[in-house]
Structures are given as structure tokens and as C-alpha cells.
Design a protein around this motif. Structure first.
Motif, mmCIF file in Angstrom:
data_model
loop_
_atom_site.group_PDB
_atom_site.id
_atom_site.type_symbol
_atom_site.label_atom_id
_atom_site.label_comp_id
_atom_site.label_asym_id
_atom_site.label_seq_id
_atom_site.Cartn_x
_atom_site.Cartn_y
_atom_site.Cartn_z
ATOM 1 N N LEU A 78 0.837 -1.196 0.000
ATOM 2 C CA LEU A 78 0.000 0.000 0.000
ATOM 3 C C LEU A 78 0.875 1.251 0.000
ATOM 4 O O LEU A 78 0.657 2.180 -0.785
ATOM 5 C CB LEU A 78 -0.912 -0.006 1.233
ATOM 6 C CG LEU A 78 -1.829 1.205 1.390
ATOM 7 C CD1 LEU A 78 -2.959 1.145 0.370
ATOM 8 C CD2 LEU A 78 -2.401 1.278 2.805
ATOM 9 N N VAL A 292 -4.768 -4.111 -3.303
ATOM 10 C CA VAL A 292 -4.157 -3.098 -2.447
ATOM 11 C C VAL A 292 -3.421 -2.022 -3.234
ATOM 12 O O VAL A 292 -3.493 -0.833 -2.880
ATOM 13 C CB VAL A 292 -3.224 -3.775 -1.403
ATOM 14 C CG1 VAL A 292 -2.132 -4.595 -2.059
ATOM 15 C CG2 VAL A 292 -2.616 -2.746 -0.467
ATOM 16 N N SER A 293 -2.714 -2.385 -4.285
ATOM 17 C CA SER A 293 -1.993 -1.374 -5.062
ATOM 18 C C SER A 293 -2.955 -0.378 -5.703
ATOM 19 O O SER A 293 -2.711 0.834 -5.702
ATOM 20 C CB SER A 293 -1.131 -2.034 -6.143
ATOM 21 O OG SER A 293 -0.040 -2.707 -5.574
ATOM 22 N N GLY A 296 -4.222 1.979 -3.011
ATOM 23 C CA GLY A 296 -3.258 3.012 -2.655
ATOM 24 C C GLY A 296 -3.175 4.095 -3.709
ATOM 25 O O GLY A 296 -3.149 5.303 -3.389
#
Length: 334
Positions: A78, A292-293, A296
Motif C-alpha cells: 500500500l 491493495v496497489s 493506494g
């Protein structure tokens, strides 16, 4: 409203210049007056506004990122995605890890209030930091934009939220275990939302989770290991467990195997996150993928829009990513 030098000057009955000199330790103000002004500043909870000093340059070109821990691969990924995005905008990131300690988050909030950042992202605090939401709202009202990632908030106009459908992720995990024939499920970790997802999946099949199968007061891999040891020591064990995240699931599996409890032959284990390690662990971990990427990057994008004064769409104020079950070797049909 933030306390200003004018507020202090008014209460102290002195000029604005005197307050400024006193708080900067100038010898031009006598000791008694200086001490009185400093005491009033403390009583009013005055925070020196480094942001105002930075206005000469228009921006600090820095954001703050608050995460629970650095070592968890989920938060590392993240942080990397947020850093990559803000660097593409010529901004820097101050990385702040609370280690799940409430006082640490409070320290970072006060640091941000002093104006060292143009905005901040607060990630995945869980139930421990809920007491600070009012302080973070105050931070926003002091013109420090904030975005939450997987953290509950009530006013999405003030604090946009980027999250995964974590309730559904836990539901998917439990529903899959039920489809394998497991009826006696357990849950490990601190998350009301995840536990609710597990309970709903069971309820839809006319089942419920036993209180003794809920291991709520656990965090991190070490917490997973401790919960796994307790499960291994029981005569009547749950048939399968859903864990707060992959890190805890790996801790659970380590403890079970160390105590000669076979996974998945005796107990199936499911995580949530789909960290890279999950695919290479033995047994490879059945989990629910959290993007998650992408989360973020989206959080950073929204924060940069807030910092630059752009208008957010309704979707950007509460942006939710879907989750997906990933079936591997830590679960089996009975």
C-alpha cells in the motif's frame, strides 16, 4: 477552528507582536510575560503553524501516510503504491507507523497539525483508533486534507474513503468453507466488519459461529500463532477458520503444524489480502484478493485532488473495490 496568535494575544491582553516574540523565545519580552503567554498557549491547545510559514512556498510538497505496521506485506505494498503516485506528482511521503498504538497515531495527528504536510492518508486503523476520528476531522477543518483507506468514517464530504468490500471478502471466505462441508467455523482477528461477514454467511445457511471459536483480541502474525496454539490445545476444534488477514493466517498454520495439527486435513485455514507470500507458503494459502496497489493509487489520486482544490465526484468520496476468492491448498472438502 484552529487557535491563532490573535486568540492568545486577546486572552493575554498583549499585542500580536508580543505573543509572536514570546513564543519564539525572544529576550525582548520579560520573563513573567513570556511564561504567562506560553501558559495561555498551552491552555488553548495552540499548535505552531508551520504550514503558514510554508505558504511562502505555496506548499510543503509532502503528504503524511499513517499505517498500522511496516512489516506486514499488505501495508508495504500500500505504501509503495501511494509513494509511486505522489512522486509522479513531485510530492514526497512521510511514512508513519503506529504499531497499533493509539498514542502513536495521536502524535502523528499533532505533527500534521503543525503544518508539516499538505495532506494525509490514514490506513486500516481498525477499532483501536476510532477515538481519534474527531481529531482527524478537526485536522481537516484546519485545511489539511485527509483520505481514509479501509478505515471507517461518517462524513465522506470531509474525509473521502477508499476501501475494499471487506465485509464481502469475509463473507466469501466463510461461504466457500461452508460449501466444502464445514459447519463449525472459527474467526481470528480484530475486525467487527470481517466478523460480521462470517456471521452472515453462516446465518444464510442456518448456522452460527460459537463464541468459543471467536479469537478477537489478536493482531499480527504473532497473534495468529498464539490463537493457533490455543486452537491446537482444544479437544473440540473448529473445522475451519477465517483469519483477519494472510499474515495472521500464516501464523495460525505455523502454530497448528508445530502442534501436529494438519492443515488442511484437520483444519482448513483462509486468509484475506492475497499477499505475494500466500502463494509460496506451504501449504499455499486460500485467501481473498484485496487490490491493495489499486487502493493506494486511488487514495493518493483523491488526496492530490483535495490538495489542489479539485471537486470530487460522489463515487470518489466513497470508492469501494470488489474482492475475489483465491482457492489454494490450505482448504479442503470434507
Amino acid at each position: 477552528m484552529a487557535v491563532t496568535l490573535n486568540d492568545i494575544a486577546k486572552k493575554a491582553g498583549v499585542s500580536l507582536a508580543t505573543v509572536s516574540l514570546a513564543l519564539n523565545g525572544s529576550n525582548k519580552v520579560n520573563k513573567d510575560t513570556k511564561n504567562r503567554i506560553k501558559k495561555i498557549a498551552e491552555e488553548l491547545n495552540y499548535v505552531p503553524n508551520a504550514r503558514a510559514r510554508a505558504l511562502v512556498k505555496k506548499s510543503t510538497k509532502t503528504i503524511g501516510l499513517v499505517i498500522p505496521e511496516v512489516v506486514n506485506p499488505f501495508f508495504a505494498e500500500l505504501a509503495q503504491s501511494i509513494k509511486d503516485y505522489v512522486r509522479s506528482q513531485d510530492f514526497n511521503v512521510i511514512l508513519c507507523s503506529t504499531d497499533y498504538q493509539s498514542e502513536e497515531e495521536l502524535r502523528y495527528i499533532n505533527m500534521f497539525r503543525s503544518g508539516q504536510v499538505d495532506g494525509a492518508i490514514f490506513a486500516c486503523a481498525g477499532d483501536l483508533m476510532a477515538e481519534h476520528n474527531d481529531l482527524i476531522i478537526k485536522l481537516v477543518k484546519e485545511n489539511i486534507p485527509v483520505v481514509y483507506v479501509d478505515r471507517d468514517g461518517l462524513n465522506h464530504d470531509l474525509i473521502p474513503i477508499v476501501k475494499s468490500d471487506i465485509y464481502h471478502a469475509a463473507y466469501q471466505a466463510a461461504d466457500y468453507l461452508i460449501s466444502l462441508g464445514h459447519k463449525n467455523l472459527g474467526f481470528i482477528g480484530q475486525s467487527v466488519e470481517r466478523l460480521s461477514g462470517v456471521k452472515s454467511a453462516l446465518k444464510n445457511q442456518g448456522l452460527e459461529i460459537k463464541e468459543k471459536n471467536i479469537y478477537y483480541d489478536y493482531l499480527k502474525m504473532e497473534g495468529g500463532y498464539a490463537a493457533g496454539e490455543k486452537i491446537a490445545a482444544r479437544d473440540e476444534k473448529p473445522e475451519a477458520v477465517v483469519c483477519l488477514n494472510d499474515e495472521m493466517a500464516i501464523g495460525v498454520i505455523q502454530a497448528l503444524i508445530a502442534k501436529d495439527v494438519k492443515v488442511p486435513e484437520e483444519i482448513s485455514v483462509v486468509g484475506i489480502d492475497n499477499i505475494k507470500m500466500a502463494n509460496f507458503y506451504n501449504p499455499s494459502l486460500t485467501t481473498v484478493n484485496i487490490p491493495v496497489s489499486k487502493m493506494g493509487e486511488k487514495a493518493a489520486e483523491i488526496l492530490m485532488k483535495k490538495i489542489t482544490g479539485k471537486t470530487l465526484s460522489p463515487k470518489e468520496k466513497f470508492f469501494i473495490f470488489p474482492t475475489k476468492l483465491v482457492i489454494r491448498d490450505s482448504t479442503r472438502k470434507i
